[in-house]
Design a protein around this motif. Structure first.
Motif, short mmCIF file in Angstrom:
data_model
loop_
_atom_site.label_atom_id
_atom_site.label_comp_id
_atom_site.label_asym_id
_atom_site.label_seq_id
_atom_site.Cartn_x
_atom_site.Cartn_y
_atom_site.Cartn_z
N ARG A 251 0.82 -1.21 0.00
CA ARG A 251 0.00 0.00 0.00
C ARG A 251 0.85 1.26 0.00
NH1 ARG A 251 -5.42 -0.96 3.27
NH2 ARG A 251 -5.16 1.20 3.80
N ASN A 252 2.10 1.14 0.42
CA ASN A 252 2.88 2.36 0.63
C ASN A 252 4.00 2.59 -0.38
OD1 ASN A 252 1.56 3.44 3.02
ND2 ASN A 252 2.20 1.52 3.94
N VAL A 253 4.26 1.59 -1.22
CA VAL A 253 5.32 1.75 -2.21
C VAL A 253 4.65 1.91 -3.58
CG1 VAL A 253 7.25 0.58 -3.31
CG2 VAL A 253 6.93 0.39 -0.84
N PRO A 254 5.11 2.88 -4.37
CA PRO A 254 4.47 3.08 -5.69
C PRO A 254 4.48 1.79 -6.51
CG PRO A 254 6.03 4.84 -5.24
CD PRO A 254 6.18 3.83 -4.13
N LEU A 255 3.37 1.56 -7.20
CA LEU A 255 3.24 0.33 -7.98
C LEU A 255 4.36 0.21 -9.02
CD1 LEU A 255 1.57 -2.17 -8.49
CD2 LEU A 255 0.12 -0.84 -10.02
N LEU A 256 4.74 1.35 -9.60
CA LEU A 256 5.79 1.33 -10.61
C LEU A 256 7.09 0.78 -10.02
CD1 LEU A 256 6.61 1.98 -13.49
CD2 LEU A 256 7.02 4.35 -12.80
N VAL A 257 7.37 1.20 -8.79
CA VAL A 257 8.58 0.71 -8.12
C VAL A 257 8.47 -0.80 -7.87
CG1 VAL A 257 10.00 0.88 -6.03
CG2 VAL A 257 9.03 2.94 -7.07
N GLN A 258 7.27 -1.23 -7.44
CA GLN A 258 7.08 -2.66 -7.19
C GLN A 258 7.33 -3.47 -8.46
OE1 GLN A 258 3.23 -3.45 -5.38
NE2 GLN A 258 3.33 -1.50 -4.30
N VAL A 259 6.78 -2.97 -9.58
CA VAL A 259 6.92 -3.70 -10.85
C VAL A 259 8.39 -3.74 -11.26
CG1 VAL A 259 6.39 -3.61 -13.31
CG2 VAL A 259 4.57 -3.24 -11.63
N MET A 260 9.07 -2.61 -11.13
CA MET A 260 10.48 -2.56 -11.52
C MET A 260 11.33 -3.42 -10.61
SD MET A 260 11.11 1.31 -12.70
CE MET A 260 10.63 1.81 -14.34
N PHE A 261 10.96 -3.41 -9.34
CA PHE A 261 11.69 -4.25 -8.39
C PHE A 261 11.61 -5.71 -8.82
CE2 PHE A 261 12.21 -6.59 -4.42
CZ PHE A 261 13.37 -5.99 -3.93
N TRP A 262 10.41 -6.14 -9.15
CA TRP A 262 10.25 -7.53 -9.58
C TRP A 262 11.02 -7.81 -10.86
CZ3 TRP A 262 8.61 -12.11 -7.80
CH2 TRP A 262 7.98 -12.08 -6.55
N TYR A 263 11.04 -6.83 -11.77
CA TYR A 263 11.67 -7.09 -13.05
C TYR A 263 13.20 -7.02 -12.97
CZ TYR A 263 12.73 -6.97 -17.99
OH TYR A 263 13.23 -7.26 -19.23
N PHE A 264 13.71 -5.99 -12.28
CA PHE A 264 15.18 -5.79 -12.29
C PHE A 264 15.88 -6.48 -11.14
CE2 PHE A 264 13.58 -2.05 -14.66
CZ PHE A 264 14.17 -2.35 -15.87
N ALA A 265 15.23 -6.54 -9.96
CA ALA A 265 15.94 -7.03 -8.78
C ALA A 265 15.63 -8.48 -8.46
CB ALA A 265 15.62 -6.14 -7.57
N MET A 266 14.36 -8.85 -8.53
CA MET A 266 14.01 -10.19 -8.06
C MET A 266 14.70 -11.34 -8.79
SD MET A 266 12.48 -10.12 -5.33
CE MET A 266 11.45 -11.47 -4.83
N PRO A 267 14.81 -11.26 -10.14
CA PRO A 267 15.42 -12.40 -10.83
C PRO A 267 16.80 -12.75 -10.29
CG PRO A 267 14.36 -10.97 -12.41
CD PRO A 267 14.33 -10.25 -11.10
#
Ligand SMILES: Nc1ncnc2c1ncn2[C@@H]1O[C@H](COP(=O)(O)OP(=O)(O)OP(=O)(O)O)[C@@H](O)[C@H]1O
Ligand SMILES: [Mg+2]
Lengths: 248, 231
Positions: free
Chosen positions: B61-77
């Motif tokens: 709820r507190n982190v921008p969705l764009l950041v969440q999406v980028m986090f998953w794409y760039f960092a999670m893998p």
């Protein structure tokens, strides 16, 4: 004539924290009896009848329903509750179900009876409480008195040997009290075993076999309606009766 | 046919729309299932469970969705085992990771909606069911959850609309969905007004369908809806 005991309290005690709400309660209710429970607010009437179907646990003592120890470890409460109807002050019908579905719910879902059989029974019960034509309605569209009559039909649908009422008419507008009492009186005359927390003295006199008066968690008086109302000898009962009568 | 756009551009747009719908559908199903799990876990008596769910919800709820999406794409893998990582790169990683990020974000909100629906059911309903001999599970299944879902339905429809629109954020990591294709065609043709107009209409068609479906569900779930007409 030997009447079998259906509910037996034997030295039942119960506490809420430090506060003792049932004090050494011992009493018996026999098959076919209509027992009226009354007493001042907070005296433990609701607590008393709610322990019978284990909606409330007890502290110590023993409580049997039809010979089964209600609060013993290993008692199948879900099964036990099918043999005791409960009617709440606030009706507590299921608002998302039609009147008919409220009444057939437990027979179909809990007792796994066929829908056809359950519906026949439910329509019969709704006719008995005078609401045959409301089968398709939803609770939100009924008056308080009608809802309470449906709640009685729902409690009867499991065909329990005993039915408990916790102030079934106190949430109703005065003009609706009569219709509910009429249904309850008819039940009593049909030989139903009933334990009713109520201050309706007319009901107690007309169909009650016994009146139990509670005060501060104790059963203070256990007598016949005539003696209770006409010759009260306990000071607390006298005060209670004058309070109740004063309200009207 | 050459209505507003040449056929090949229409094809690109509809390909994008298809991806958008697919992304929405997959993310929504995942989100709803996860929301139910979150609600159940949150309802247990274990403090660790409650805290983890609350932390999960708070993050999303507190982190921008764009950041969440980028986090998953760039960092999670980076954190994933190699096998899964390579499988992802072979199987449209952008789409999969966007779907996961969108689903998690929406699940956090949906869980809160369902939970407040459950809280709105008075304890007396529970008691009435228990007094008839229902087990805990039967009480939940037949009495509590149906009423709670009815209450949660309007906010859940709102979340679905939001999720549908938020699929456009997936373009930031290169998912070729409707907004991505729109920008692409715009860059190609500078036909800005027409192409964005068409995209707008397509998004509106999607949200209006969802809203219509939602209010149909609501009408169906209203007890006594037939009586109201006679009354
Ligand atoms: N959940 C609870 N926690 C603590 N105390 C309680 C609880 N429920 C009831 N009590 C207390 O237990 C006592 C008996 O309550 P009970 O509801 O049985 O009385 P009652 O005779 O039914 O009263 P009324 O006529 O107002 O319905 C009261 O003192 C009440 O404050
Ligand atoms: Mg009470």
């Amino acid at each position: 004539m030997t009447q079998s005991v259906i509910v037996r309290f034997d030295k039942v005690n119960k506490w809420y924290g430090q506060h003792q709400v049932l004090h050494d309660v011992s009493l018996e209710v026999k098959k076919g009896e209509v027992v009226v429970v009354c007493g001042p607010s907070g005296s433990g009437k609701s607590t008393l009848i709610r322990t019978i179907n284990a909606l409330e646990p007890i502290g110590n003592g023993s409580l049997t329903l039809d010979g089964i120890a209600v609060h013993a470890k290993g008692t199948d409460l879900n099964k036990l509750r099918q043999s005791v109807g409960f009617v709440f002050q606030q009706f507590n019908l299921f608002p998302h179900m039609s009147v008919l579905d409220n009444v057939t719910f437990a027979p179909i879902r809990i007792q796994k009876r066929s829908r056809a059989e359950a519906e026949t029974l439910a329509r019969d019960l709704l006719a008995r409480v005078g609401l045959a034509e409301k089968a398709g309605s939803f609770p939100g569209f009924l008056s308080g008195g009608q809802q309470q009559r449906v709640a009685i039909a729902r409690a009867l649908a499991l065909q329990p040997p005993v039915i408990l009422f916790d102030e079934p008419t106190s949430a109703l507008d005065p003009e609706m009290v009569g219709e509910v009492l009429q249904v309850m009186k008819a039940l009593a005359r049909d030989g139903m075993t009933m334990i009713c927390v109520t201050h309706e003295m007319g009901f107690a006199r007309e169909v009650g076999d016994r009146v139990i008066f509670m005060d501060q968690g104790r059963v203070v008086v256990d007598t016949t309606p005539d003696l209770f109302f006409d010759a009260p000898d306990h000071p607390r009962v006298k005060r209670f009766l004058s309070d109740v009568r004063g309200e009207h | 046919m050459n209505f507003l756009l040449p056929p090949d551009q229409w094809a690109m747009l509809f390909g994008g729309l298809r991806t958008t719908i697919l992304l929405f559908a997959i993310a929504w199903i995942g989100a709803f299932a996860l929301a139910l799990i979150l609600v159940i876990v949150r309802a247990t008596d274990y403090r660790v469970c409650r805290w983890s769910v609350d932390a999960f919800v708070a993050y999303h709820r507190n982190v921008p969705l764009l950041v969440q999406v980028m986090f998953w794409y760039f960092a999670m893998p980076e954190l994933l085992p190699e096998g899964i990582r390579f499988w992802l790169y072979d199987h449209n990683a952008e789409f999969c990771l966007a779907a996961i990020a969108l689903a998690l974000g929406s699940a956090a909100y949906q869980a809160e909606d369902i939970r407040s629906g459950l809280r709105a059911i008075p304890g007396t309903q529970f008691e009435a069911a228990r007094a008839l001999g229902c087990t805990y599970m039967e009480t939940m299944r037949f009495i509590v959850v149906p009423q709670a879902l009815r209450i949660s339905l309007p906010p859940l429809v709102g979340r679905a609309l939001l999720l549908f629109k938020n699929t456009s954020i997936a373009m930031a990591i290169g998912v070729a969905e409707l907004t991505y294709r729109t920008r692409e065609i715009e860059n190609l043709t500078f036909n800005t007004f027409t192409i964005f107009g068409i995209a707008t209409v397509l998004y509106l068609l999607g949200t209006f369908s969802l809203m219509a479906f939602g209010s149909w569900l609501e009408r169906r779930a209203t007890p006594g809806r037939k009586e109201r007409h006679h009354a």
